[in-house]
Design a protein around this motif. Structure first.
Motif, PDB file in Angstrom:
ATOM      1  N   UNK A 142       0.984 -11.510 -14.040  1.00  0.00           N
ATOM      2  CA  UNK A 142      -0.413 -11.458 -13.610  1.00  0.00           C
ATOM      3  C   UNK A 142      -0.838 -12.861 -13.188  1.00  0.00           C
ATOM      4  N   UNK A 143      -1.497 -12.967 -12.049  1.00  0.00           N
ATOM      5  CA  UNK A 143      -2.029 -14.235 -11.558  1.00  0.00           C
ATOM      6  C   UNK A 143      -3.517 -14.288 -11.886  1.00  0.00           C
ATOM      7  N   UNK A 144      -3.939 -15.360 -12.547  1.00  0.00           N
ATOM      8  CA  UNK A 144      -5.316 -15.452 -13.021  1.00  0.00           C
ATOM      9  C   UNK A 144      -6.107 -16.475 -12.215  1.00  0.00           C
ATOM     10  N   UNK A 145      -7.225 -16.007 -11.638  1.00  0.00           N
ATOM     11  CA  UNK A 145      -8.189 -16.901 -10.995  1.00  0.00           C
ATOM     12  C   UNK A 145      -9.277 -17.227 -12.017  1.00  0.00           C
ATOM     13  N   UNK A 146      -9.210 -18.362 -12.713  1.00  0.00           N
ATOM     14  CA  UNK A 146     -10.125 -18.605 -13.838  1.00  0.00           C
ATOM     15  C   UNK A 146     -11.596 -18.710 -13.439  1.00  0.00           C
ATOM     16  N   UNK A 147     -11.881 -19.346 -12.292  1.00  0.00           N
ATOM     17  CA  UNK A 147     -13.283 -19.498 -11.891  1.00  0.00           C
ATOM     18  C   UNK A 147     -13.948 -18.152 -11.642  1.00  0.00           C
ATOM     19  N   UNK A 148     -13.182 -17.215 -11.128  1.00  0.00           N
ATOM     20  CA  UNK A 148     -13.714 -15.886 -10.839  1.00  0.00           C
ATOM     21  C   UNK A 148     -13.404 -14.887 -11.952  1.00  0.00           C
ATOM     22  N   UNK A 149     -12.577 -15.293 -12.904  1.00  0.00           N
ATOM     23  CA  UNK A 149     -12.099 -14.424 -13.986  1.00  0.00           C
ATOM     24  C   UNK A 149     -11.502 -13.138 -13.405  1.00  0.00           C
ATOM     25  N   UNK A 196      -5.892  -5.929 -15.615  1.00  0.00           N
ATOM     26  CA  UNK A 196      -5.725  -6.267 -14.202  1.00  0.00           C
ATOM     27  C   UNK A 196      -6.963  -5.828 -13.416  1.00  0.00           C
ATOM     28  N   UNK A 197      -7.392  -6.676 -12.485  1.00  0.00           N
ATOM     29  CA  UNK A 197      -8.554  -6.367 -11.649  1.00  0.00           C
ATOM     30  C   UNK A 197      -8.181  -5.914 -10.250  1.00  0.00           C
ATOM     31  N   UNK A 198      -7.016  -6.320  -9.769  1.00  0.00           N
ATOM     32  CA  UNK A 198      -6.675  -6.027  -8.376  1.00  0.00           C
ATOM     33  C   UNK A 198      -5.165  -6.140  -8.171  1.00  0.00           C
ATOM     34  N   UNK A 199      -4.599  -5.236  -7.385  1.00  0.00           N
ATOM     35  CA  UNK A 199      -3.205  -5.345  -6.968  1.00  0.00           C
ATOM     36  C   UNK A 199      -3.122  -6.279  -5.762  1.00  0.00           C
ATOM     37  N   UNK A 200      -2.033  -7.032  -5.659  1.00  0.00           N
ATOM     38  CA  UNK A 200      -1.851  -7.978  -4.552  1.00  0.00           C
ATOM     39  C   UNK A 200      -0.450  -7.809  -3.987  1.00  0.00           C
ATOM     40  N   UNK A 201      -0.373  -7.443  -2.704  1.00  0.00           N
ATOM     41  CA  UNK A 201       0.926  -7.222  -2.064  1.00  0.00           C
ATOM     42  C   UNK A 201       1.151  -8.219  -0.933  1.00  0.00           C
ATOM     43  N   UNK A 202       2.298  -8.897  -0.979  1.00  0.00           N
ATOM     44  CA  UNK A 202       2.746  -9.768   0.109  1.00  0.00           C
ATOM     45  C   UNK A 202       3.915  -9.074   0.783  1.00  0.00           C
ATOM     46  N   UNK A 203       3.812  -8.831   2.079  1.00  0.00           N
ATOM     47  CA  UNK A 203       4.854  -8.049   2.730  1.00  0.00           C
ATOM     48  C   UNK A 203       5.194  -8.604   4.104  1.00  0.00           C
ATOM     49  N   UNK A 228       0.777  -9.059  -8.768  1.00  0.00           N
ATOM     50  CA  UNK A 228       1.541  -9.242  -7.522  1.00  0.00           C
ATOM     51  C   UNK A 228       2.667  -8.230  -7.343  1.00  0.00           C
ATOM     52  N   UNK A 229       2.839  -7.807  -6.098  1.00  0.00           N
ATOM     53  CA  UNK A 229       3.932  -6.942  -5.663  1.00  0.00           C
ATOM     54  C   UNK A 229       4.444  -7.502  -4.334  1.00  0.00           C
ATOM     55  N   UNK A 230       5.736  -7.432  -4.110  1.00  0.00           N
ATOM     56  CA  UNK A 230       6.317  -8.001  -2.901  1.00  0.00           C
ATOM     57  C   UNK A 230       6.972  -6.903  -2.079  1.00  0.00           C
ATOM     58  N   UNK A 231       6.667  -6.916  -0.773  1.00  0.00           N
ATOM     59  CA  UNK A 231       7.295  -6.017   0.193  1.00  0.00           C
ATOM     60  C   UNK A 231       7.104  -4.555  -0.207  1.00  0.00           C
ATOM     61  N   UNK A 232       8.191  -3.784  -0.272  1.00  0.00           N
ATOM     62  CA  UNK A 232       8.100  -2.348  -0.508  1.00  0.00           C
ATOM     63  C   UNK A 232       7.793  -1.988  -1.963  1.00  0.00           C
ATOM     64  N   UNK A 233       7.531  -2.974  -2.810  1.00  0.00           N
ATOM     65  CA  UNK A 233       7.196  -2.646  -4.198  1.00  0.00           C
ATOM     66  C   UNK A 233       5.902  -1.847  -4.290  1.00  0.00           C
ATOM     67  N   UNK A 254      -6.474   3.382  -9.874  1.00  0.00           N
ATOM     68  CA  UNK A 254      -7.905   3.109  -9.896  1.00  0.00           C
ATOM     69  C   UNK A 254      -8.227   1.649  -9.646  1.00  0.00           C
ATOM     70  N   UNK A 255      -7.311   0.918  -9.009  1.00  0.00           N
ATOM     71  CA  UNK A 255      -7.493  -0.501  -8.739  1.00  0.00           C
ATOM     72  C   UNK A 255      -7.504  -0.760  -7.240  1.00  0.00           C
ATOM     73  N   UNK A 256      -8.334  -1.694  -6.767  1.00  0.00           N
ATOM     74  CA  UNK A 256      -8.238  -2.091  -5.365  1.00  0.00           C
ATOM     75  C   UNK A 256      -6.946  -2.862  -5.120  1.00  0.00           C
ATOM     76  N   UNK A 257      -6.544  -2.965  -3.879  1.00  0.00           N
ATOM     77  CA  UNK A 257      -5.335  -3.694  -3.516  1.00  0.00           C
ATOM     78  C   UNK A 257      -5.613  -4.602  -2.328  1.00  0.00           C
TER      79      UNK A 257
END
Length: 553
Positions: free
Chosen positions: A396-403, A427-434, A408-413, A460-463
Motif C-alpha cells: 500500500x502506498x500512503x499519501x500522508x498529507x491527504x491520508x 485502502x482508499x483507491x486502486x492504482x494501475x500503471x500499464x 498498486x497494480x501493474x499492467x494486466x494485474x 467498491x473502490x475507485x481506481x
C-alpha cells in the motif's frame, strides 16, 4: 463423396459458425454491441444440430476460435512478428477450447437424451425437449449456465489464468446489470446471460406444445428475465447509493501519457530523449498544483544521465510521485542471473523512495519464458532481454498529507480479480500503471480498461489508471470510466499528453458481497459442473444403445 445438397448444408454451417464468431466478438469493446452476447449461448447449441459425435465440438470450436481470434486481433500488433503470430494463434486456440467444450458437454450430457418420451414412444432431441415440463426446461437452462461459468472458472485459473473474454465482461455498458459483479463477480453476469439465452432458445424449441403464436415461448423466459430485472433494479439502487455517498473533498492527480512506441522503449539509445519528454510533460502537469504525479508502466528509462531534475521538480511543487521501473535484488546483483522485478516505486516530495511494489502476476512471454531452462528455443517467441521474478506480497502506498492509501497494480494485474480482492478495508483507491503500447492503437486499450472497471465494482473502490498510450482514466466504485482533465495532443485517447483528475477522497462503499463470499460463485459452479458431468457420464454408460445423432429437424 458429398452430394450437392450435403455440400450446400456444409457451406451454410461453415458460414453460420464464422458469422456467429464475428457477432460474438462484436459484443466486446471497442464495438460494444452487447446484445449479441445474449444470442451466443443458444446459437452455439443450435449450430450442433444435425451433426454427429465430435462434429459438435468441431463446429462450436470454429465459431469460438473466430470469436477469440477477432477479439484478440491486437496481439498481431506486437513489434515482434514471430511472437505476435504465435501468441495470437495459440492464445485464440486455447481460449476457444472452453466454449466449444461447453457446447459438446451440453449436447451429450444434458440435451441429447435419447430414449422414450413420457408416453413411451421413441423420441429425438427436439421431441424430447418438447416433452419436458416448464420446470424441467428451466432446469436444463440453469444447468447450462452453471456449466458455462464452470468453464470460465477454468480459463480464469488454469496455468496463469486468462479471464479476458468472459461473456459477462461484455455487459459493462449496461451499468445497472454490471453492478451484479458486486454480488458474484463477472461470472455471475455470465450466468444470467447464458441462462436467459438458453431459456429463450428452449422456449422457442418448445412452442409446438402450445397454441401457435408469436409469443408462446415467453413462459420459459419469465424466470430468468425476472431475475435480470431484479438485478438491474439492485444495480440502479447501488449506483444511486454510491452517487449519494460521493465525498466533496478531493485530491488532485496528474497522469502522464507519453505514448511511447514499444520499439522506442526497447531502444536504449533513446533513453535520455524519453526522459526529457517525460520531464517536459511532468513540468506542465505540476503547474496545476497536483498532489500526486504518476508515470505509466514502461515509461521510465533506466539509462539516463541524472534523475536529479525530476527530484528538483518534485521538491519545487511538493508532489508525491509514482512510477514504474526495474528493481534488482542487491543480494544477487553480482551473480550471473540477478533477480529482477517489474516494480512500482513511490517517492515523496523530497525525492526519497518510500515504498516499492513488485508485480506478482507476470505475463507469459512478456515478462518471463516458461520452461526456458529446458527449451531455450522458446526465447525466439519474445524480444524481452531479461526475465522478471514474481513479487510475493501486496503493498500500500500512503499519501500522508491527504491520508490516502493506494493499492498498486501493474499492467494486466487489474484484470485478475483475486489480486484486487486483497485490497483491505484500509485502502482508499486502486492504482494501475500499464503499458498497452505493445498493441499500438487498437481495441486492447478499451478491453483492458473495461475489465479493470469490474475490479472497482467488485471491491467498491475507485481506481486510477495511467497508461502509456491509453486508456488513462479513473473509475468510480460503480465501474464508470471517467476521462476528464484532458491535456492530450488530440481527442484521440492514444495520443501524447497528460490528464488532471480530481479523485474523491475516501470514496468507499460498504464491503461488497463479492468480497465476502461472492468470489466463490464461479468455483461453486465449477464443482457442480464436475459432479454433473460425472453423474451424467455414469448414467450414459449404464444406458446402452444411445444414438450419437443430434437432430433438431
Amino acid at each position: 463423396m458429398f452430394t450437392a445438397h450435403q455440400k450446400h448444408k456444409l457451406w451454410l454451417r461453415l458460414f453460420a459458425c464464422i458469422g456467429l464468431g464475428l457477432i460474438w466478438a462484436f459484443a466486446f469493446p471497442k464495438w460494444n454491441m452487447v446484445g449479441f452476447a445474449w444470442l451466443t449461448p443458444a446459437c452455439l447449441i443450435v449450430i450442433g444440430a444435425g451433426t454427429q459425435g465430435k462434429s459438435v465440438f468441431g463446429w462450436a470450436y470454429l465459431a469460438s476460435w473466430t470469436h477469440a481470434a477477432t477479439s484478440l486481433y491486437w496481439l498481431l500488433n506486437m513489434p515482434h512478428f514471430t511472437g505476435a503470430l504465435a501468441g495470437w494463434f495459440s492464445l485464440s486456440a486455447y481460449v476457444a477450447l472452453f466454449p466449444a467444450l461447453w457446447t459438446a458437454i451440453c449436447w451429450h450430457l444434458i440435451y441429447q437424451f435419447k430414449g422414450t418420451a413420457h408416453n413411451g414412444a421413441p423420441t429425438d432431441t427436439l421431441q424430447w425437449l418438447r416433452s419436458r415440463t416448464l420446470f424441467e426446461a428451466q432446469r436444463l437452462s440453469i444447468l447450462g449456465a452453471v456449466l458455462w461459468v464452470g468453464m470460465e472458472w477454468i480459463v480464469s485459473n488454469l496455468f496463469t489464468g486468462f479471464p479476458w473474454l468472459l461473456l459477462g465482461a461484455s455487459q459493462l455498458p449496461y451499468a445497472p446489470l454490471a453492478q451484479t459483479a458486486a454480488l458474484g463477480g463477472v461470472p455471475m453476469i455470465s450466468f444470467i446471460v447464458v441462462w436467459t439465452s438458453l431459456a429463450t432458445g428452449i422456449g422457442i424449441a418448445r412452442t409446438k406444445l402450445r397454441t401457435p403464436g408469436p409469443w408462446t415461448w415467453l413462459p420459459d423466459t419469465i424466470l430468468p428475465v425476472g431475475v435480470t430485472i431484479a438485478l438491474c433494479i439492485y444495480g440502479y439502487q447501488r449506483i444511486q447509493s454510491i452517487e449519494d455517498s460521493r465525498p466533496k473533498e478531493t485530491f488532485k492527480v496528474a497522469l502522464i501519457q507519453p505514448a511511447f512506441p514499444q520499439t522506442l522503449i526497447w531502444n536504449s539509445l533513446e533513453d535520455q530523449s524519453r526522459f526529457e519528454d517525460l520531464l517536459g510533460l511532468s513540468k506542465a502537469a505540476l503547474q496545476l498544483d497536483v498532489d500526486l504525479l504518476v508515470w505509466p508502466e514502461g515509461a521510465f528509462p533506466g539509462n539516463i544521465q541524472s534523475f536529479k531534475p525530476m527530484k528538483d521538480l518534485l521538491n519545487q511543487h511538493q508532489a508525491w510521485f509514482c512510477f514504474n521501473g526495474t528493481d534488482v535484488d542487491f543480494e544477487t546483483l553480482n551473480s550471473d542471473h540477478p533477480t529482477t522485478f517489474n516494480a512500482a516505486f513511490f517517492m515523496n516530495p523530497s525525492g526519497q523512495l518510500r515504498d516499492t511494489y513488485h508485480k506478482r502476476h507476470l505475463v507469459m512471454f512478456g515478462e518471463y519464458v516458461p520452461l526456458h531452462q529446458w527449451f531455450p528455443i522458446l526465447k525466439i517467441l519474445t524480444p524481452i532481454q531479461h526475465l522478471f521474478t514474481a513479487g510475493k506480497q501486496a503493498e500500500a502506498f500512503h499519501l500522508p498529507e491527504q491520508d490516502i492509501r493506494l493499492f498498486p497494480l501493474i499492467c494486466f494485474e487489474d484484470v485478475m480479480p483475486h489480486l484486487s480482492h486483497q485490497a483491505t478495508h484500509e485502502i482508499d483507491c486502486l492504482l494501475n500503471l500499464t503499458n498497452d503500447g505493445w498493441f499500438k492503437e487498437s481495441a486492447a486499450q478499451f478491453q483492458h480498461a473495461g475489465l479493470a472497471a469490474f475490479r472497482s465494482i467488485e471491491t467498491g473502490l475507485p481506481m486510477i489508471r495511467c497508461g502509456n498510450n491509453g486508456l488513462t482514466c479513473w473509475v468510480d466504485p460503480a465501474g464508470r470510466i471517467n476521462t476528464p482533465g484532458s491535456h492530450l495532443g488530440s481527442e484521440d485517447i492514444y495520443s501524447k499528453g497528460f490528464r488532471i483528475m480530481d479523485i474523491p477522497k475516501g470514496w468507499k462503499v460498504p464491503l461488497t458481497l463479492y468480497q465476502n463470499i461472492g468470489r466463490y460463485f464461479s468455483l461453486t459452479c465449477f464443482l457442480i459442473s464436475c459432479i454433473l458431468i460425472l453423474a451424467k457420464t455414469k448414467k450414459k454408460t449404464e444406458s446402452p444403445g444411445t444414438s450419437n445423432v443430434i437432430n433438431l429437424e
